[in-house]
Design a protein around this motif. Structure first.
Motif, short mmCIF file in Angstrom:
data_model
loop_
_atom_site.label_atom_id
_atom_site.label_comp_id
_atom_site.label_asym_id
_atom_site.label_seq_id
_atom_site.Cartn_x
_atom_site.Cartn_y
_atom_site.Cartn_z
N ALA A 130 -42.62 59.26 -51.19
CA ALA A 130 -43.16 58.77 -49.92
C ALA A 130 -42.33 57.54 -49.53
O ALA A 130 -41.85 56.83 -50.42
CB ALA A 130 -44.62 58.41 -50.08
N LEU A 151 -48.76 51.28 -48.85
CA LEU A 151 -47.74 50.90 -49.82
C LEU A 151 -47.21 52.18 -50.46
O LEU A 151 -47.85 52.76 -51.33
CB LEU A 151 -48.33 49.98 -50.89
CG LEU A 151 -48.89 48.66 -50.38
CD1 LEU A 151 -49.50 47.86 -51.51
CD2 LEU A 151 -47.81 47.84 -49.68
N PRO A 152 -46.05 52.61 -50.03
CA PRO A 152 -45.56 53.91 -50.51
C PRO A 152 -45.28 53.97 -52.00
O PRO A 152 -45.15 55.05 -52.56
CB PRO A 152 -44.27 54.13 -49.70
CG PRO A 152 -43.95 52.86 -49.06
CD PRO A 152 -45.17 52.01 -49.03
N ILE A 153 -45.23 52.81 -52.66
CA ILE A 153 -44.97 52.79 -54.10
C ILE A 153 -46.08 53.52 -54.86
O ILE A 153 -45.88 53.99 -55.98
CB ILE A 153 -44.84 51.33 -54.59
CG1 ILE A 153 -44.23 51.25 -55.98
CG2 ILE A 153 -46.16 50.62 -54.60
CD1 ILE A 153 -42.77 51.02 -55.95
N GLN A 201 -45.12 56.77 -56.22
CA GLN A 201 -44.26 56.76 -57.40
C GLN A 201 -45.09 56.58 -58.66
O GLN A 201 -44.82 57.21 -59.69
CB GLN A 201 -43.22 55.64 -57.29
CG GLN A 201 -42.27 55.87 -56.13
CD GLN A 201 -41.09 54.92 -56.14
OE1 GLN A 201 -40.65 54.47 -57.19
NE2 GLN A 201 -40.58 54.62 -54.97
#
Lengths: 373, 643
Positions: free
Chosen positions: B155, B252-254, B257
């Motif tokens: 993402a 927060l696209p992290i 992950q």
């Protein structure tokens, strides 16, 4: 062949790629460090490499030795069963301890290097000597902003040799990653996350960078350069940007250049591209696209994929998709447009004039010859 | 429905309201479609996964052709992105993991002396769901483009605005559906291994392969849910405009992950541990010695599996998590090197002092040891965050994980293929073709992937469809591409050898390798009820001890009487249509979701529910058999309907 000679041969065979590996230097190689961060990273790699080499020699050596030494000679030989050993506590302890020692040998310098190179510098602790740059990743180019000096450029950043450079990283769309192997390992550019990377260059040079996080389209051509120069040259470069708006004259002396300037408007270039000093008191462009101020000082076109020569620039303007498939730059001339060549030449002349008059010494150093590496 | 009163005999045959009678075909296509036999399903898994391996190899070949020279334009960036994404997705989800599951299906029951898995119909369901997921993913090529965001689909590249095509939906829905089958199979394997071991097979007598499958199955159960959550979030974003991964809304696209890698790292061990298991069978057999340090090897495997959940951010060292996080995860990652090293040392010690028989299977095992050791060591290098900052997302990582997954796991499974092929087919593969294929495949592999370490160090990022000239990348890319022809020839010969073995293979006999575990005590291929007599286990290497009692126990003669366990006969499961129907309903379900056609989704769900319900009401079924087993004349089972 005797087994010991086989062993020597097999080790030699493994050694060939190693010898080949000795020369991995290059303008984008992590093995050619040009600053303390990249140096520390490379040193740590070499340390783990030599430890690994020991382990590989030992494991492969024992393996090759034992499969040869204990090879069944023929079908009869297979039938004599070897002793059915189940294990040995003593040996298990020995080869528990060996990897533990190896891990400690790797872990201690690793942790020291992490804390020496990977911490984030608080904004309050920025010093006057630091060079502060804000880098934003866009599909598929890099915006570099110098907040202290108050200007913006794209795809090439100049830094002074020896000073600490702090780059604040952000992304305007998807993930990107900022990677200049000669100077430092990568750090990702993530929307809504304040990342930072810092490094310095030991000597002047062109250090090649590239986006290292898949961002589709022209990802492979999302390149940039960090150009390290001596302090005075750096100051001159800064000045040329800070004075760009004033230095450019509305009507250019050279009629070809002036025609190119006007074509920038008629062909729609300035709808996207900012150029400080395009016209007095007029702001053009859009911050979401590469800033072309002082474009004549750039060493590359198309986000560091080709040297900034009139020929390459003209080719880029003519058919951006051919040089960099997938990028957002539109094709502005029909294939059969009779005026295309002349118009492109004019725009090329205009773009290459930008910044060059502002500071003759800077352009002489940075334009042209070094660009085609 | 007639439900028997307590104590009354259960219903015989077809319950009155069952939709479909239980099929009884024993050969032909229909028998395969309705099979619940773990051996047939194992073969289906293995054949399907080898098919996907072949497809992924073609994709890899195209990738390497594109990279043979700088600024090449053989593949456009879009096509290239689809190629490497589908290569990765295929190898991880459709090729190597199902290959491991295929071997597990076939050999776990045989190794523990069981007659099938605990839930045979669920097992069939797992296979068909895997096939549905794979077919669904591959139809993307015909329906507007395959996924192109890499196998870990970071993402916000997957958000609708950044990726409006259907490729990402194919990825999300395909993995979502495929995961259902994987989870079902994992639970099935756990229940089987815990409950269905032969008398005397204590947990520390289990073959190492079975042990590793047990650990792997637990990993699957704990690792897949976070992935499912993440996939579901993205699909919610794409289908119902939620904002889990939309940065403009403050996301927060992290997060993706973290969720992906807490699945993704255990996934690496889901692939590696069965490979370790295969190696731990092949090396002792062909060294003609027991596995050295059996309990240590088992415990190392468990420890690796456990630690697999504590290292996920080493895939994220460059995302700016800070020195403390990076230090912590560097150390946990280093720690995994310890049990892995211990395993390698124990394998070496198994070979040491043995009588090494260089069959093709053993050659692959030795190649595994070397290749995997190199891959493991570059893994430790990558766990060093300062170096990882350079190597992350470069070709160094590509080289590393191909050494571990391709050179490690795949070579181990090829060893397993040569080792177990005679058991599965009753025929031997050609050793001559096998060795020729080996000497192309493995050196070819090294020529492809070893130079990629250099490319990574020289600054070549992964997932780039091309590279510029003049920065030193030309030579090693060309070498790497040249290697694909060598390895490709080896792979083709491997397929030739499989076909050759099936058509012309010499009869294998029950135990061609003079092996150690129970699967070699029955016929090749085994009868559908696996064992003539219920095996009774007195030791590790149960079959070996039967053959060479004196080599293990001196004068002590192990008991072999199985009469008390066979008196009641055996219950064999009956075939069923419902696993297939339930699994197939997920195909229209997937397309319905893909095209936002909620009618199709609804109808598919209805089929699924009806099929599941009918499945439950169908009852246990199957038949009760009494295998004579004491001599050939009584080999045919005395079949009778369950009563």
């Amino acid at each position: 062949m005797h087994w010991s000679r086989r062993l020597v041969w097999s080790l030699a065979l493994i050694g060939v790629p190693l010898l080949a590996a000795c020369d991995l230097a290059g303008p984008q190689s992590a093995m050619s460090p040009a600053g303390p961060i990249a140096q520390a990273q490379r040193d740590l790699f070499m340390w783990t490499f030599w430890l690994s080499w020991l382990v590989i020699i030992a494991v492969v050596g024992v393996l090759v030795y034992s499969v040869i030494r204990f090879r069944a000679k023929d079908e009869e030989d297979r039938k004599t069963l070897p002793h059915q050993t189940h294990g040995s506590t003593k040996l298990e302890i020995v080869w528990f301890v060996i990897p533990v020692i190896l891990v400690i040998l790797v872990a201690v310098p690793t942790v020291r290097t992490i804390f020496a190179t990977e911490y984030t510098i608080d904004r309050a602790n920025y010093t006057d000597d630091d060079v502060i740059i804000r880098a934003t990743g866009y599909q598929w180019w890099f915006k570099f902003e110098y907040p202290r000096e108050g200007f913006v450029t794209a795809n090439e950043m100049l830094i002074p040799v020896g000073r600490r450079v702090i780059v604040e990283l952000d992304s305007a769309d998807v993930l990107h990653s900022f990677w200049v192997p000669n100077l430092a390992g990568k750090r990702d550019m993530i929307p809504n996350q304040d990342n930072q990377i810092w490094f310095s260059a030991d000597h002047p040079g062109y250090y090649y960078g590239q986006c290292a996080e898949l961002c589709l389209g022209a990802h492979a051509y999302m390149r940039f350069r960090v150009i390290a120069v001596e302090e005075d040259e750096y100051q001159a470069w800064l000045a040329s940007f800070m004075n760009a708006a004033d230095a450019a004259q509305t009507v250019q002396a050279d009629p070809e250049v002036e025609r190119g300037r006007q074509l920038m408007a008629t062909k729609g270039c300035i709808g996207c591209h900012t150029i400080d000093g395009y016209a007095p008191g007029v702001e053009v462009g859009n911050p979401g696209f590469p800033d072309l101020t002082n474009f004549g000082l750039r060493t590359t076109v198309g986000a560091a994929i080709k040297a900034n020569t009139p020929e390459n620039l003209a080719a880029w303007l003519r058919d951006p998709q051919a040089l960099k498939p997938g990028n957002y730059m539109p094709t502005l001339w029909q294939a059969d447009d009779p005026n295309a060549a002349a118009e492109i030449d004019a725009i090329t002349a205009y773009l290459l004039s930008l910044g060059v008059d502002a500071d003759a010494t800077t352009s002489a150093t940075l334009g042209g010859s070094h660009g085609d590496r | 429905m007639a439900i028997g009163k307590l104590g009354a005999p259960p219903v015989v045959g077809r319950p009155p309201d069952a939709l479909l009678s239980r099929p009884t075909w024993t050969e032909g296509l229909l028998s395969w479609l309705t099979t619940v036999d773990h051996k047939r399903l194992g073969i289906l898994y293995i054949v399907t996964s080898l098919g996907f391996t072949a497809i992924a190899s073609v994709e890899a070949f195209l990738i390497r052709l594109q990279l043979a020279s700088p600024n090449n334009t053989l593949l456009s960036p879009d096509v290239y992105n689809q190629m490497f994404t589908m290569h990765g997705v295929t190898m991880v989800f459709l090729a190597i993991m199902p290959l491991a599951i295929g071997f597990a299906n076939y050999f776990v029951p045989l190794q523990i002396g069981a007659r099938d898995l605990a839930f045979p119909r669920l097992n069939a369901f797992g296979y068909w769901v895997y096939l549905v997921g794979g077919v669904f993913l591959y139809t993307s090529f015909l329906l507007g483009g395959a996924p192109d965001v890499g196998w870990f689909a970071y993402a916000p590249l997957t958000s609708l605005s950044n990726n409006p095509g259907l490729g990402t939906d194919f990825y999300m829905i395909g993995l979502f559906v495929g995961g259902i089958g994987t989870l079902a199979t994992a639970m099935n394997l756990i229940v089987t291994i815990i409950n269905m071991r032969a008398p005397g097979m204590r947990i520390m007598r289990m073959p190492v392969f079975t042990w590793m499958i047990l650990v792997t199955s637990f990993l699957i159960i704990f690792a897949f849910p976070p992935l499912t959550v993440a996939l579901f979030q993205v699909m919610m974003d794409r289908t119902f405009d939620t904002l889990f991964y939309v940065p403009a809304a403050g996301a927060l696209p992290i997060l993706w992950q973290h969720l992906f890698w807490i699945f993704g790292h255990p996934e690496v061990y889901i692939i590696a541990l069965p490979a370790f298991g295969v190696i731990s069978e092949v090396i002792p057999t062909f060294s003609r010695k027991p596995l050295f340090g059996y309990p240590v090897v088992i415990l190392s495997g468990i420890f690796i599996g456990f630690m697999g959940f504590a290292v996920w951010t080493h895939h994220m060292f460059t995302t700016g998590l800070g020195p403390v996080v990076n230090t912590a995860f560097a150390i946990t990652s280093f720690v995994i090197g310890i049990p892995t090293g211990i395993k390698v040392f124990n394998w070496l010690a198994t070979i040491w002092g043995g009588k090494v028989w260089f069959s093709t299977a053993m050659l692959y095992a030795v190649a595994f040891l070397i290749t995997f050791t190199v891959g493991g060591i570059t893994g430790i290098m990558l766990a060093v965050p300062p170096f990882d900052a350079q190597a992350q997302d470069s070709y160094f990582v590509v080289a590393h994980f191909h050494f571990v997954m391709g050179g490690g796991a795949l070579l181990a499974f090829f060893a397993g293929l040569y080792y177990w092929f005679p058991k599965m087919t009753g025929k031997l593969m050609s050793e001559r073709i096998g060795k020729l294929s080996f000497w192309l495949l493995v050196p070819g592999f090294w020529v492809i992937f070893f130079p990629q370490h250099f490319l990574g160090l020289m600054g070549m990022p992964r997932r780039t469809q091309t590279y510029v000239e003049g920065i030193g990348l030309e030579f090693w890319n060309l070498v790497s591409t040249a290697g694909t022809f060598i390895m490709g020839a080896g792979l083709v010969l491997l397929l030739v050898n499989i076909v050759h073995g099936l058509l012309r293979g010499a009869p294998a006999g029950n135990d061609p390798w003079d092996a150690r575990t129970l699967e070699w005590s029955t016929t090749s291929p085994p009868p559908y009820y696996d064992f003539d007599r219920q095996p009774v286990v007195n030791d590790r290497d149960a079959h070996w001890v039967q053959k060479y009692p004196e080599s293990v126990h001196g004068e002590r003669v192990p008991a072999s009487a199985s009469e008390p366990y066979d008196r009641g006969g055996a219950h064999m499961p009956g075939q069923s249509w419902y696993p297939l129907i339930a699994a197939l309903s997920l195909l229209p379900f997937s397309y319905g979701w893909l095209y936002d056609n909620m009618w199709l989704v609804g109808v598919s769900m209805l089929i699924l529910i009806v099929a599941t319900y009918a499945w439950a009401l169908e009852g246990v079924g199957g038949k009760h058999i009494h295998v004579g087993g004491h001599d050939e004349a009584h080999r045919a089972p005395d079949e009778g309907v369950d009563a």
